[in-house]
Design an enzyme around this catalytic site. Structure first.
Site, PDB file in Angstrom:
ATOM      1  N   THR A   1      75.552  13.906 -86.219  1.00  0.00           N
ATOM      2  CA  THR A   1      74.457  14.715 -86.730  1.00  0.00           C
ATOM      3  C   THR A   1      74.191  14.250 -88.158  1.00  0.00           C
ATOM      4  O   THR A   1      74.955  13.470 -88.727  1.00  0.00           O
ATOM      5  CB  THR A   1      74.817  16.209 -86.741  1.00  0.00           C
ATOM      6  OG1 THR A   1      76.062  16.378 -87.440  1.00  0.00           O
ATOM      7  CG2 THR A   1      74.949  16.758 -85.338  1.00  0.00           C
TER       8      THR A   1
ATOM      9  N   ARG B   1      68.631  18.802 -90.320  1.00  0.00           N
ATOM     10  CA  ARG B   1      69.245  18.928 -89.006  1.00  0.00           C
ATOM     11  C   ARG B   1      68.665  17.866 -88.080  1.00  0.00           C
ATOM     12  O   ARG B   1      67.451  17.817 -87.850  1.00  0.00           O
ATOM     13  CB  ARG B   1      69.012  20.329 -88.439  1.00  0.00           C
ATOM     14  CG  ARG B   1      69.508  21.427 -89.380  1.00  0.00           C
ATOM     15  CD  ARG B   1      69.435  22.790 -88.752  1.00  0.00           C
ATOM     16  NE  ARG B   1      70.440  22.951 -87.736  1.00  0.00           N
ATOM     17  CZ  ARG B   1      71.726  23.239 -87.959  1.00  0.00           C
ATOM     18  NH1 ARG B   1      72.150  23.386 -89.197  1.00  0.00           N
ATOM     19  NH2 ARG B   1      72.572  23.371 -86.978  1.00  0.00           N
TER      20      ARG B   1
ATOM     21  N   ASP C   1      81.947  10.266 -81.737  1.00  0.00           N
ATOM     22  CA  ASP C   1      81.026  11.295 -82.203  1.00  0.00           C
ATOM     23  C   ASP C   1      81.604  11.839 -83.505  1.00  0.00           C
ATOM     24  O   ASP C   1      82.567  12.608 -83.493  1.00  0.00           O
ATOM     25  CB  ASP C   1      80.902  12.396 -81.153  1.00  0.00           C
ATOM     26  CG  ASP C   1      80.001  13.546 -81.586  1.00  0.00           C
ATOM     27  OD1 ASP C   1      79.624  13.595 -82.776  1.00  0.00           O
ATOM     28  OD2 ASP C   1      79.684  14.400 -80.741  1.00  0.00           O
TER      29      ASP C   1
ATOM     30  N   TYR D   1      51.881  11.943 -85.593  1.00  0.00           N
ATOM     31  CA  TYR D   1      52.500  11.502 -84.334  1.00  0.00           C
ATOM     32  C   TYR D   1      52.826  10.022 -84.455  1.00  0.00           C
ATOM     33  O   TYR D   1      52.004   9.244 -84.945  1.00  0.00           O
ATOM     34  CB  TYR D   1      51.528  11.715 -83.173  1.00  0.00           C
ATOM     35  CG  TYR D   1      52.091  12.547 -82.047  1.00  0.00           C
ATOM     36  CD1 TYR D   1      53.261  12.150 -81.387  1.00  0.00           C
ATOM     37  CD2 TYR D   1      51.463  13.711 -81.643  1.00  0.00           C
ATOM     38  CE1 TYR D   1      53.764  12.915 -80.358  1.00  0.00           C
ATOM     39  CE2 TYR D   1      51.968  14.489 -80.609  1.00  0.00           C
ATOM     40  CZ  TYR D   1      53.116  14.081 -79.965  1.00  0.00           C
ATOM     41  OH  TYR D   1      53.633  14.835 -78.950  1.00  0.00           O
TER      42      TYR D   1
ATOM     43  N   LYS E   1      75.725  18.837 -91.719  1.00  0.00           N
ATOM     44  CA  LYS E   1      77.174  18.904 -91.952  1.00  0.00           C
ATOM     45  C   LYS E   1      77.555  18.131 -93.224  1.00  0.00           C
ATOM     46  O   LYS E   1      76.973  18.354 -94.269  1.00  0.00           O
ATOM     47  CB  LYS E   1      77.935  18.428 -90.711  1.00  0.00           C
ATOM     48  CG  LYS E   1      77.602  19.228 -89.446  1.00  0.00           C
ATOM     49  CD  LYS E   1      78.485  18.814 -88.287  1.00  0.00           C
ATOM     50  CE  LYS E   1      78.199  19.604 -87.034  1.00  0.00           C
ATOM     51  NZ  LYS E   1      77.021  19.095 -86.285  1.00  0.00           N
TER      52      LYS E   1
ATOM     53  N   GLU F   1      54.870   7.954 -81.815  1.00  0.00           N
ATOM     54  CA  GLU F   1      55.690   7.497 -80.684  1.00  0.00           C
ATOM     55  C   GLU F   1      55.935   5.997 -80.776  1.00  0.00           C
ATOM     56  O   GLU F   1      55.022   5.216 -81.047  1.00  0.00           O
ATOM     57  CB  GLU F   1      54.998   7.834 -79.364  1.00  0.00           C
ATOM     58  CG  GLU F   1      55.058   9.311 -79.010  1.00  0.00           C
ATOM     59  CD  GLU F   1      54.459   9.590 -77.642  1.00  0.00           C
ATOM     60  OE1 GLU F   1      53.894   8.659 -77.038  1.00  0.00           O
ATOM     61  OE2 GLU F   1      54.550  10.740 -77.180  1.00  0.00           O
TER      62      GLU F   1
END
Length: 471
Positions: free
Chosen positions: A224, A233, A198, A52, A227, A54
């Site tokens: 992203t 991803r 984008d 974790y 692609k 954060e």
């Protein structure tokens, strides 16, 4: 392949094995998909899965983050270098999440935004009424010219002058032509709008200079990471310059005007996300490192060349390609002159070992669940080593299926052809656990073992003979 999953959960392993064989034995033409390197997948399946973290490097809410800080900083630095950006955030879980963070940072609920209509090649997050973007903001759609199949920048400017948007969103998921970000910047400046690019689809091609970069022209850029970037991803946000925010937001103690990067960081976390997926960020770091290589540069060049070869062959066979060609990795095929819907073509091609997706075409007469077209992309099969002649062969296979729509015998024959064709271009051979492959490996192992035993026996015999000679 995946021995621990195989032994602990055979049911899940069965699905993984089936998906591997699907990818190995089928032609992958979905424009938003690609094949990552084994290094990317290894990083994504690493011990970072357990952590974790954060917050951001050096500013975490948890202890024990010294090594994930190293990983995230590598991803950030490599991404900045790749696009020539001053600011980068690698934590968005997806491209949609990256867009959400940008909208929430720059806009207020109900603000007007200009974006490409989904039915003309845009994206859900560019204002579709079923998406949060269309629900939270007043999106005005621009489309493609009916005759040319291209963006008409004069029409975009007219819409901008008429509606005075707070932001213009530039980008598409099914547009095969290079986008003129400089022209969009000029339009945005005329109406005082922020400009978001984008670049989820062409990001890898843009990174290597194959297409115009939005970074010098846009206030902020999202993408992203799969692609054409060929990573795991996920999503990203970059800015060419990390400038002072125009909203009057200041640091509470010093009164310093906050930079836009600070506002975006805060919106990504804790604004819309909690803990970052550090294992995915590790995969991003590996992918960005690969993107900085000469090999990836050659790959992007081949992607465009392969797309053009596939497109040209489709045109020769009288298929209607929207805009009449392609500048990037994809193309949109209008099948109305073939009396086949996009849905019918997708199903028939899938049954024949060719994976693509149905897609609406501009001014479509079919519903979104049926459509009149299919979208084809060259990025994935280029990753497997295919060249121009291979793409022309794929085009002819597509034509064979579409022309014989409804003929199950043709589907079966093409599927077998596709399987043998794909086997020429190995996909993760070290993961291959098919019966044939295992048999081949076992055979090789047995042969090696027999050879080793034979050599050992010969050595022992020679040694024994030597002893008797001495006696």
């Amino acid at each position: 392949m995946y021995p621990n999953v195989r032994s602990s959960d055979p049911e899940v392993f069965h699905s993984l094995q089936g998906e591997y064989e699907r990818q190995r034995d089928k032609i992958e033409l979905i424009a938003s998909e690609n094949f990552t390197s084994l290094a990317v997948m290894e990083a994504q399946g690493s011990v970072l899965t357990n952590k974790y973290a954060e917050g951001y490097p050096g500013r975490r809410y948890y202890g024990g983050c010294e090594w994930v800080d190293v990983t995230e900083n590598l991803a950030i630095d490599r991404l900045k270098k790749l696009f020539g950006a001053e600011y980068a955030n690698v934590q968005p879980h997806s491209g949609s999440g990256a867009n959400m963070a940008v909208y929430f940072t720059y806009l207020q609920h109900g603000d007007t935004v200009l974006g490409m209509d989904l039915s003309h090649g845009g994206h859900l997050t560019h204002g579709s009424p079923v998406n949060f973007s269309g629900m939270f903001y007043n999106f005005v759609g621009y489309g493609l010219d009916k005759e040319t199949g291209r963006i008409d920048y004069n029409v975009v400017e007219d819409l901008a002058r008429q509606h005075k948007p707070k932001m213009i969103t530039v980008g598409a998921s099914a547009y095969s032509r290079e986008i003129d970000f400089k022209a969009f910047r000029e339009i945005a400046d005329k109406v005082g709008a922020f400009l978001l690019a984008d670049i989820a689809h062409p990001a890898g091609l843009i990174a290597k200079g194959r297409l115009q970069s939005p970074v010098p022209y846009c206030d902020v850029v999202t993408s992203t990471t799969h692609k054409t970037l060929r990573g795991p991803r996920g999503g990203l946000i970059i800015m060419g310059k990390n400038y002072e925010n125009p909203f009057g937001k200041v640091a509470p103690k010093s009164g310093r005007t906050k930079l836009m990067g600070e506002l975006i960081d805060s919106m990504v976390m804790p604004g819309i996300q909690g803990g970052p997926l550090m294992h995915v960020i590790a995969g991003k770091a590996v992918a960005f490192g690969e993107c900085l290589t000469d090999a990836f540069d050659a790959y992007t060049k081949q992607v465009i060349s392969n797309a053009k070869a596939l497109c040209d062959e489709m045109l020769k066979m009288d298929y209607q390609v929207i805009s009449g060609g392609t500048d990037n990795h994809l193309m949109l095929i209008d099948l109305r002159n073939r009396n086949v819907t996009g849905k019918q073509a997708e199903i028939a091609l899938d049954a024949s070992g060719i994976t693509c997706n149905k897609n609406a075409v501009p001014y479509d007469t079919q519903s979104p669940l049926v459509t009149s077209g299919i979208r084809l992309g060259a990025a994935a099969m280029t990753s497997r080593g295919m060249m121009e002649d291979d793409m022309r062969h794929i085009a002819r296979l597509i034509d064979r299926v579409v022309t014989n729509h409804g003929n199950e015998d043709v589907y079966k024959a093409v599927k077998e052809d596709v399987k043998h064709f794909c086997r020429k271009f190995e996909l993760y051979p070290s993961l291959n656990a098919s019966a044939d492959e295992i048999g081949r490996r076992v055979g090789e192992s047995v042969d090696d073992a027999l050879e080793s035993v034979s050599k050992t026996v010969e050595s022992v015999v020679d040694e024994v003979k030597g002893i008797f000679r001495k006696d």
